[in-house]
Design a protein around this motif. Structure first.
Motif, PDB file in Angstrom:
ATOM      1  N   UNK A 184      37.658  39.436  45.769  1.00 38.83           N
ATOM      2  CA  UNK A 184      38.155  40.053  44.536  1.00 38.83           C
ATOM      3  C   UNK A 184      37.570  39.354  43.316  1.00 38.83           C
ATOM      4  N   UNK A 185      37.464  38.031  43.366  1.00 36.62           N
ATOM      5  CA  UNK A 185      36.802  37.292  42.283  1.00 36.62           C
ATOM      6  C   UNK A 185      35.369  37.775  42.125  1.00 36.62           C
ATOM      7  N   UNK A 186      34.644  37.904  43.240  1.00 37.63           N
ATOM      8  CA  UNK A 186      33.233  38.307  43.176  1.00 37.63           C
ATOM      9  C   UNK A 186      33.072  39.692  42.566  1.00 37.63           C
ATOM     10  N   UNK A 187      33.887  40.643  42.999  1.00 38.94           N
ATOM     11  CA  UNK A 187      33.758  42.005  42.472  1.00 38.94           C
ATOM     12  C   UNK A 187      34.178  42.076  41.009  1.00 38.94           C
ATOM     13  N   UNK A 220      46.963  26.451  33.360  1.00 35.25           N
ATOM     14  CA  UNK A 220      46.639  27.367  32.263  1.00 35.25           C
ATOM     15  C   UNK A 220      47.911  28.074  31.808  1.00 35.25           C
ATOM     16  N   UNK A 221      47.942  28.422  30.526  1.00 38.42           N
ATOM     17  CA  UNK A 221      49.193  28.930  29.957  1.00 38.42           C
ATOM     18  C   UNK A 221      49.180  30.407  29.620  1.00 38.42           C
ATOM     19  N   UNK A 222      48.023  30.968  29.277  1.00 39.88           N
ATOM     20  CA  UNK A 222      48.019  32.359  28.810  1.00 39.88           C
ATOM     21  C   UNK A 222      46.812  33.131  29.347  1.00 39.88           C
ATOM     22  N   UNK A 223      46.778  33.386  30.664  1.00 38.32           N
ATOM     23  CA  UNK A 223      45.669  34.175  31.204  1.00 38.32           C
ATOM     24  C   UNK A 223      45.719  35.613  30.686  1.00 38.32           C
ATOM     25  N   UNK A 224      44.559  36.241  30.647  1.00 32.48           N
ATOM     26  CA  UNK A 224      44.523  37.656  30.250  1.00 32.48           C
ATOM     27  C   UNK A 224      45.187  38.529  31.308  1.00 32.48           C
ATOM     28  N   UNK A 225      44.948  38.186  32.568  1.00 30.24           N
ATOM     29  CA  UNK A 225      45.480  38.947  33.713  1.00 30.24           C
ATOM     30  C   UNK A 225      45.699  37.966  34.863  1.00 30.24           C
ATOM     31  N   UNK A 226      46.705  38.234  35.704  1.00 32.44           N
ATOM     32  CA  UNK A 226      46.848  37.516  36.962  1.00 32.44           C
ATOM     33  C   UNK A 226      46.841  38.535  38.099  1.00 32.44           C
ATOM     34  N   UNK A 227      46.546  38.075  39.317  1.00 34.41           N
ATOM     35  CA  UNK A 227      46.507  38.988  40.459  1.00 34.41           C
ATOM     36  C   UNK A 227      46.915  38.267  41.733  1.00 34.41           C
ATOM     37  N   UNK A 228      47.619  38.996  42.598  1.00 31.78           N
ATOM     38  CA  UNK A 228      47.961  38.527  43.945  1.00 31.78           C
ATOM     39  C   UNK A 228      47.421  39.569  44.912  1.00 31.78           C
ATOM     40  N   UNK A 229      46.387  39.212  45.673  1.00 28.42           N
ATOM     41  CA  UNK A 229      45.719  40.192  46.534  1.00 28.42           C
ATOM     42  C   UNK A 229      46.539  40.529  47.769  1.00 28.42           C
ATOM     43  N   UNK A 230      47.006  39.508  48.471  1.00 25.83           N
ATOM     44  CA  UNK A 230      47.749  39.702  49.723  1.00 25.83           C
ATOM     45  C   UNK A 230      48.739  38.548  49.893  1.00 25.83           C
ATOM     46  N   UNK A 231      49.725  38.752  50.739  1.00 24.75           N
ATOM     47  CA  UNK A 231      50.617  37.674  51.161  1.00 24.75           C
ATOM     48  C   UNK A 231      50.713  37.746  52.677  1.00 24.75           C
ATOM     49  N   UNK A 241      38.646  45.806  46.312  1.00 25.68           N
ATOM     50  CA  UNK A 241      37.924  46.503  45.247  1.00 25.68           C
ATOM     51  C   UNK A 241      38.893  47.174  44.285  1.00 25.68           C
ATOM     52  N   UNK A 242      39.956  47.780  44.824  1.00 23.75           N
ATOM     53  CA  UNK A 242      40.948  48.436  43.975  1.00 23.75           C
ATOM     54  C   UNK A 242      41.588  47.435  43.020  1.00 23.75           C
ATOM     55  N   UNK A 243      41.928  46.246  43.545  1.00 23.43           N
ATOM     56  CA  UNK A 243      42.511  45.206  42.695  1.00 23.43           C
ATOM     57  C   UNK A 243      41.490  44.746  41.654  1.00 23.43           C
ATOM     58  N   UNK A 244      40.241  44.543  42.083  1.00 27.19           N
ATOM     59  CA  UNK A 244      39.195  44.063  41.168  1.00 27.19           C
ATOM     60  C   UNK A 244      38.943  45.045  40.026  1.00 27.19           C
ATOM     61  N   UNK A 245      38.908  46.334  40.331  1.00 28.19           N
ATOM     62  CA  UNK A 245      38.678  47.354  39.287  1.00 28.19           C
ATOM     63  C   UNK A 245      39.823  47.339  38.283  1.00 28.19           C
ATOM     64  N   UNK A 246      41.049  47.211  38.784  1.00 31.95           N
ATOM     65  CA  UNK A 246      42.223  47.201  37.907  1.00 31.95           C
ATOM     66  C   UNK A 246      42.246  45.946  37.037  1.00 31.95           C
ATOM     67  N   UNK A 247      41.995  44.792  37.648  1.00 31.82           N
ATOM     68  CA  UNK A 247      41.934  43.537  36.900  1.00 31.82           C
ATOM     69  C   UNK A 247      40.868  43.615  35.814  1.00 31.82           C
ATOM     70  N   UNK A 248      39.706  44.162  36.161  1.00 30.98           N
ATOM     71  CA  UNK A 248      38.598  44.267  35.204  1.00 30.98           C
ATOM     72  C   UNK A 248      38.972  45.146  34.021  1.00 30.98           C
ATOM     73  N   UNK A 249      39.617  46.283  34.298  1.00 30.84           N
ATOM     74  CA  UNK A 249      40.020  47.174  33.213  1.00 30.84           C
ATOM     75  C   UNK A 249      41.004  46.487  32.266  1.00 30.84           C
ATOM     76  N   UNK A 250      41.966  45.764  32.832  1.00 29.35           N
ATOM     77  CA  UNK A 250      42.967  45.084  32.009  1.00 29.35           C
ATOM     78  C   UNK A 250      42.340  43.966  31.178  1.00 29.35           C
ATOM     79  N   UNK A 251      41.380  43.243  31.780  1.00 29.57           N
ATOM     80  CA  UNK A 251      40.706  42.167  31.050  1.00 29.57           C
ATOM     81  C   UNK A 251      39.867  42.725  29.909  1.00 29.57           C
ATOM     82  N   UNK A 252      39.134  43.794  30.177  1.00 31.36           N
ATOM     83  CA  UNK A 252      38.322  44.415  29.123  1.00 31.36           C
ATOM     84  C   UNK A 252      39.213  44.941  27.991  1.00 31.36           C
TER      85      UNK A 252
END
Length: 440
Positions: free
Chosen positions: A57-60, A160-171, A270-281
């Motif tokens: 997810x980091x790579x994508x 870190x205190x204020x990331x733009x986005x956080x993500x949890x891929x799986x548990x 990939x679904x998580x990466x696309x969503x994270x990318x949109x939120x960061x942008x």
């Protein structure tokens, strides 16, 4: 302490540190960074955790944002070939010279803390994290994507205190010695990266884990974006090694993207990466263009994750290193290689659930299993004795045991036909050794 003036000295210093302390805390890491001038401050960051999938997810995410015109730093673990890979900008690892220079600066502070703190100074991972923050502070990329090492709550990146986005891929079940042995306990550690007001993206989580994560997100006023509810990306090319997804979510609707990373399990990543990318942008006030997402995903590469290293017979390296990872690999074999004979060479660390992992792989009717041994990353983390573990394993084909993994690869290369598949798996450390052997 003596000056660190060579790359070998820098690595010896880093790897010579203790790996864990008895009592988890972020106080030591915060003090460490304070003495270094708080290099983590002023950086735009994305924080990603998960039992599996976080590296891919980091790579994508990196490649989507890079295709969008941003300069992107990454911090990942473990490394596959060289330690420098752990901290990179636009996929280019830190230079030996920069690593040596910054390690010398960091070591001076660590030595002082060794004397000051009753529990001793920073751990190996804390040292690496500090070097990374210092490097990123010097380089000033547009964004830095941090991959959690273990868990989240007490991970050294979680200062870190204020990331733009956080993500949890799986548990899933892994590192239970440190994170607990229930989904709820493991999820509570991973939910530790959730920050006040920062949007959170999650993949498919077990129900009990999702409930824990959702409660923490609500308490922190973190808007939750959940795969299957707020966004989705079904695979529209079943049985293809490199999937094509049809993504819908946020500003994109039924946009088709072919993945450069192989394996069915990359669809959710990939679904998580696309969503994270949109939120960061969006957080940076930048547009999301489907053509940039498409190029980023097509060009994305991540070593040792369903990585094709030979075409005929097809040879794949996959660092499935825990039970959930092996279950994902099994599903990929069922979906993509159901009509082919699959030859698996497997080595697993002794501290993993290796009997269950082998049971999953042995359950496939078209799999020929060869188990082997490798050195392991440290004397305290040896390879499991799989020769004993497979004696009572029920399989369609006899299980082979070859103590020398190089000879195991040679044996499979002789046995496999041109349209068969060879997969090397069981541990990222093992697969990295094999990768160096094959590709050097």
């Amino acid at each position: 302490m003596e000056e660190i003036t060579t790359y070998d000295q820098a690595l010896a210093f880093i790897h010579g540190r203790t790996r864990f302390k008895k009592i988890p805390t972020l106080k030591r890491m915060r003090l460490f960074l304070e003495r270094l001038g708080n290099p983590q401050e002023g950086l735009n960051m994305i924080h990603i955790t998960g039992t599996n999938g976080k590296g891919s997810t980091v790579a994508m995410t990196r490649d989507i944002l890079g295709a969008s015109g941003l300069r992107v730093g990454t911090f990942t673990s473990p490394f596959i070939t060289r330690y420098n890979e752990r901290m990179a900008i636009d996929g280019q690892p830190i230079s030996d010279e920069d690593l040596t220079r910054i390690a010398n600066r960091v070591a001076k502070v660590a030595t002082v803390l060794d004397q000051e703190l009753t529990e001793g100074g920073p751990t190996e991972f804390e040292i690496g994290t500090a070097i990374m923050f210092c490097y990123m502070n010097e380089q000033r990329p547009d964004l830095v994507i941090l991959e959690v090492g273990i868990g989240g709550k007490w991970d050294s990146t979680n200062v870190i205190e204020a990331p733009l986005v956080t993500a949890i891929t799986t548990v899933g079940y892994d590192h239970m010695r440190y994170l607990g042995d229930t989904y709820e306990q493991i999820a509570s550690h991973k939910a530790g990266i959730i920050k006040e007001g920062a949007p959170l993206v999650i993949g498919h989580l077990p129900t009990s884990a999702r409930e824990v994560v959702a409660q923490v997100a609500k308490a922190h006023h973190a808007k939750l974006y959940e795969l299957g509810t707020d966004f989705d990306a079904p695979n529209v090319t079943p049985h293809a090694l490199y999937p094509t997804v049809s993504y819908s979510g946020l500003g994109l609707h039924r946009a088709q993207f072919k993945l450069g990373l192989a394996g069915d399990y990359q669809v959710a990543n990939a679904a998580v990466a696309i969503t994270v990318s949109q939120l960061a942008l969006a957080a940076l006030g930048l547009p999301v263009l489907a053509k940039d997402v498409r190029r980023g995903l097509e060009e994305s590469a991540w070593p040792a994750r369903m990585e094709v290293v030979n075409d005929e017979p097809l040879m794949i390296l996959d660092g499935a290193h825990n039970l959930p990872g092996v279950q994902a690999l099994v599903q990929t074999i069922k979906d993509d290689f159901f009509d082919r004979q699959v030859y698996l060479e497997v080595a697993i660390l002794a501290d993993k659930q290796y009997e269950l992992m082998l049971g999953e792989l042995a359950s496939l009717a078209n799999v020929h299993l060869l188990v082997t041994h490798f050195a392991g990353p440290a004397a305290s983390r040896p390879s499991a004795d799989l020769g004993l573990a497979v004696k009572e394993l029920a399989t369609r084909y006899p299980v082979e045991y070859v103590p020398n993994w190089q000879l195991g690869i040679a044996r499979l290369a002789q046995e496999a036909q041109g349209d068969d598949v060879i997969i090397i798996t069981g541990s990222l450390y093992f697969v990295s050794e094999v990768r160096q052997f094959l590709l050097d």
